[in-house]
Scaffold this motif. Structure first.
Motif, PDB file in Angstrom:
ATOM      1  N   GLY A 357       0.820  -1.208   0.000  1.00  6.27           N
ATOM      2  CA  GLY A 357       0.000   0.000   0.000  1.00  6.27           C
ATOM      3  C   GLY A 357       0.849   1.250   0.000  1.00  6.27           C
ATOM      4  O   GLY A 357       1.866   1.323  -0.678  1.00  6.27           O
ATOM      5  N   ASP A 358       0.397   2.294   0.740  1.00 10.99           N
ATOM      6  CA  ASP A 358       1.205   3.458   1.096  1.00 10.99           C
ATOM      7  C   ASP A 358       1.281   4.583   0.057  1.00 10.99           C
ATOM      8  O   ASP A 358       1.262   5.745   0.429  1.00 10.99           O
ATOM      9  CB  ASP A 358       2.633   3.014   1.436  1.00 10.99           C
ATOM     10  CG  ASP A 358       3.563   4.179   1.733  1.00 10.99           C
ATOM     11  OD1 ASP A 358       3.285   4.922   2.681  1.00 10.99           O
ATOM     12  OD2 ASP A 358       4.557   4.343   1.003  1.00 10.99           O
ATOM     13  N   ARG A 359       1.342   4.297  -1.227  1.00  9.31           N
ATOM     14  CA  ARG A 359       1.818   5.263  -2.197  1.00  9.31           C
ATOM     15  C   ARG A 359       0.798   6.289  -2.681  1.00  9.31           C
ATOM     16  O   ARG A 359       1.135   7.193  -3.449  1.00  9.31           O
ATOM     17  CB  ARG A 359       2.411   4.521  -3.400  1.00  9.31           C
ATOM     18  CG  ARG A 359       3.680   3.737  -3.108  1.00  9.31           C
ATOM     19  CD  ARG A 359       4.807   4.644  -2.611  1.00  9.31           C
ATOM     20  NE  ARG A 359       4.979   5.836  -3.402  1.00  9.31           N
ATOM     21  CZ  ARG A 359       5.649   5.873  -4.551  1.00  9.31           C
ATOM     22  NH1 ARG A 359       6.221   4.772  -5.038  1.00  9.31           N
ATOM     23  NH2 ARG A 359       5.779   6.997  -5.219  1.00  9.31           N
ATOM     24  N   HIS A 360      -0.468   6.164  -2.356  1.00 16.66           N
ATOM     25  CA  HIS A 360      -1.519   7.079  -2.819  1.00 16.66           C
ATOM     26  C   HIS A 360      -1.706   7.029  -4.332  1.00 16.66           C
ATOM     27  O   HIS A 360      -2.228   7.949  -4.945  1.00 16.66           O
ATOM     28  CB  HIS A 360      -1.263   8.507  -2.334  1.00 16.66           C
ATOM     29  CG  HIS A 360      -1.262   8.600  -0.836  1.00 16.66           C
ATOM     30  ND1 HIS A 360      -2.341   9.017  -0.102  1.00 16.66           N
ATOM     31  CD2 HIS A 360      -0.309   8.269   0.082  1.00 16.66           C
ATOM     32  CE1 HIS A 360      -2.055   8.960   1.188  1.00 16.66           C
ATOM     33  NE2 HIS A 360      -0.825   8.499   1.317  1.00 16.66           N
ATOM     34  N   HIS A 361      -1.253   5.953  -4.911  1.00 17.18           N
ATOM     35  CA  HIS A 361      -1.617   5.536  -6.262  1.00 17.18           C
ATOM     36  C   HIS A 361      -1.563   4.012  -6.286  1.00 17.18           C
ATOM     37  O   HIS A 361      -1.011   3.390  -5.376  1.00 17.18           O
ATOM     38  CB  HIS A 361      -0.694   6.142  -7.327  1.00 17.18           C
ATOM     39  CG  HIS A 361       0.724   5.657  -7.257  1.00 17.18           C
ATOM     40  ND1 HIS A 361       1.783   6.478  -6.891  1.00 17.18           N
ATOM     41  CD2 HIS A 361       1.293   4.440  -7.503  1.00 17.18           C
ATOM     42  CE1 HIS A 361       2.912   5.778  -6.931  1.00 17.18           C
ATOM     43  NE2 HIS A 361       2.634   4.537  -7.300  1.00 17.18           N
TER      44      HIS A 361
END
Length: 452
Positions: A357-361
């Protein structure tokens, strides 16, 4: 008259639930003969009773379990339903003291197919980065949290479970420095009305990342990490939580897929610690730590020996493979990363896919390695937190198979087919259920051959 009575019963149940249930019930870990139900109740409630029965045998006596609650502001209960049968739907009712049920729901046990049939087709949802706005404590300006109606869309999915990939709630400055704050944030966010149908619609599993562990980029030095772990265990219903009272890693199996849920924060060295010097990798810069990596290696070897398993999904909050990422990707912890990739090669572990997750894309990264099949990192983000556009460095990432930026989204991962023709398909889905992009891989393409 019968319709009026039914309406009044439903209305009474709704009112009782609103009065006594802060959030939930949420379905947690589900097995062949057991299931877990989680709920957060009003602080005055001391005991909860759950009755449950196979849904098509409602005329028979129900089984019952009682659980004492700790009391106080964060008054949660995790209820274990036992003595179930595989592949059956069960209806459960929640009671407080005497009187009518305050909640009702359904849960289906896993199917016992091993040594009997081909593995059943199934699907699960996944995603990361859920920011619920609370204006008086948020950063000034445009709200960072987006449209939470995505959870209404997800609740309508006919999926078998949901896997939360970290940043499941966002602690902020008023939360970082107190035990109470670290408990208050998940309690506040979990109680959102839009979330409740989704929590009840399918089982939920979770890992964490920095924002639901501590502050931004929090590492093993975070001073309240033990409270963060307590909060995680209080608000989720995973099968287990690390070992020796440390970490939150765990494992579960669904049909022909083993899931390894990793903890990328508890043992993590700071991102800015030097990764190498004079051509030598720094052995002290670790993301997962020796104990957890040893556990993972042994768990993968055990999984490899199980002929019923076709895919091995390793879930962690940070990206694993992305060679050009400027952020906290696992390969920037080069000694630990290279050692683990070498283990996969030498032990010939088939069917490995990373889920992050994490990446905002959202995106899928492919990295080809000498001596083994290509490795894939499926990143799913964000659910409701701020989105962004691929920056100049990553816009034309040659390792990216496909990507989704600018939009809130979640992923639906489906596994179908027979034998080694089993196929894993990923679809990235938007707020209203629109499919942005899809990709698939067969289990036979994640295997070692004689040429390797």
């Amino acid at each position: 008259m019968q319709k009026t009575t039914l309406f009044l019963s439903s209305f009474l149940l709704s009112c009782l639930s609103m009065a006594q249930i802060v959030s939930g019930p949420m379905i947690g870990h589900v097995e062949f003969r057991t299931a877990t139900i989680w709920m957060h109740l009003e602080d005055s409630i001391e005991e909860v009773t759950v009755q449950y029965i196979e849904s098509n045998l409602a005329d028979r006596p129900a089984q019952q379990v009682k659980v004492k609650l700790p009391g106080g502001e964060f008054n949660t209960a995790t209820v274990h339903l036992t003595g179930l049968e595989p592949g059956k739907m069960y209806t459960y009712y929640v009671y407080v003291k005497k009187g009518p049920a305050i909640a009702k729901g359904e849960v289906r046990t896993q199917t016992l197919w091993q040594w009997r049939t081909n593995p059943p087709d199934f699907s699960f949802l996944t995603g990361s980065c859920n920011y619920i706005n609370e204006s008086k404590f948020d950063r000034p300006g445009r709200p960072y949290g987006g449209d939470s109606s995505i959870f209404a869309t997800m609740a309508k999915e006919k999926a078998d479970f949901m896997l939360w990939l970290g940043d499941n709630w966002y602690t902020r400055e008023v939360d970082y420095y107190s035990n109470w704050g670290l408990m208050k944030r998940p309690a506040t966010d979990r109680s959102q009305k839009i979330l409740q149908p989704f929590l009840q619609s399918m089982p939920h599993y979770a890992i964490w990342d920095d924002h639901d562990y501590g502050w931004n980029d929090a590492d093993k030095s975070y001073p309240l990490k033990k409270t963060s772990r307590d909060a995680f265990m209080k608000f989720w219903a995973n099968p287990s939580y690390g070992n020796k009272d440390e970490g939150i890693y765990t494992q579960f199996t669904w049909n022909d897929v083993d899931f390894f849920l990793l903890d990328n924060r508890w043992w993590r060295a700071n991102d800015n610690w030097w990764d190498s010097s004079n051509g030598q990798s720094n052995p002290d810069k670790t993301m997962f730590g020796k104990e957890q990596i040893d556990w993972l290696k042994n768990a993968l070897l055990s999984s490899k020996s199980n002929r019923n398993i076709n895919f091995r999904i390793i879930a962690t909050g940070s990206q694993v493979l992305n060679p050009i990422s400027t952020y906290d990707v696992f390969r920037k912890y080069s000694k630990e990363y290279e050692d683990f990739i070498q283990f996969l090669q030498e032990a010939k572990i088939p069917g490995v896919i990373f889920l992050t997750g994490d990446r905002h894309h959202s995106e899928i990264i492919e990295v080809k390695n000498v001596g083994m099949y290509p490795l894939y990192d499926i990143t799913s983000s964000p659910l409701t937190a701020g989105t962004h556009v691929f920056d100049q460095r990553e816009k034309n990432n040659s390792y990216r198979i496909l990507g989704v930026d600018k939009y809130q989204n979640y992923a639906r991962i489906s596994i179908s087919g027979t034998g080694k023709e089993r196929t894993l398909q990923v679809s990235f889905i938007g707020l209203k259920g629109e499919i942005y992009n899809s990709w698939s891989i067969q289990a036979k393409n994640l295997n070692f051959t004689t040429s390797n």
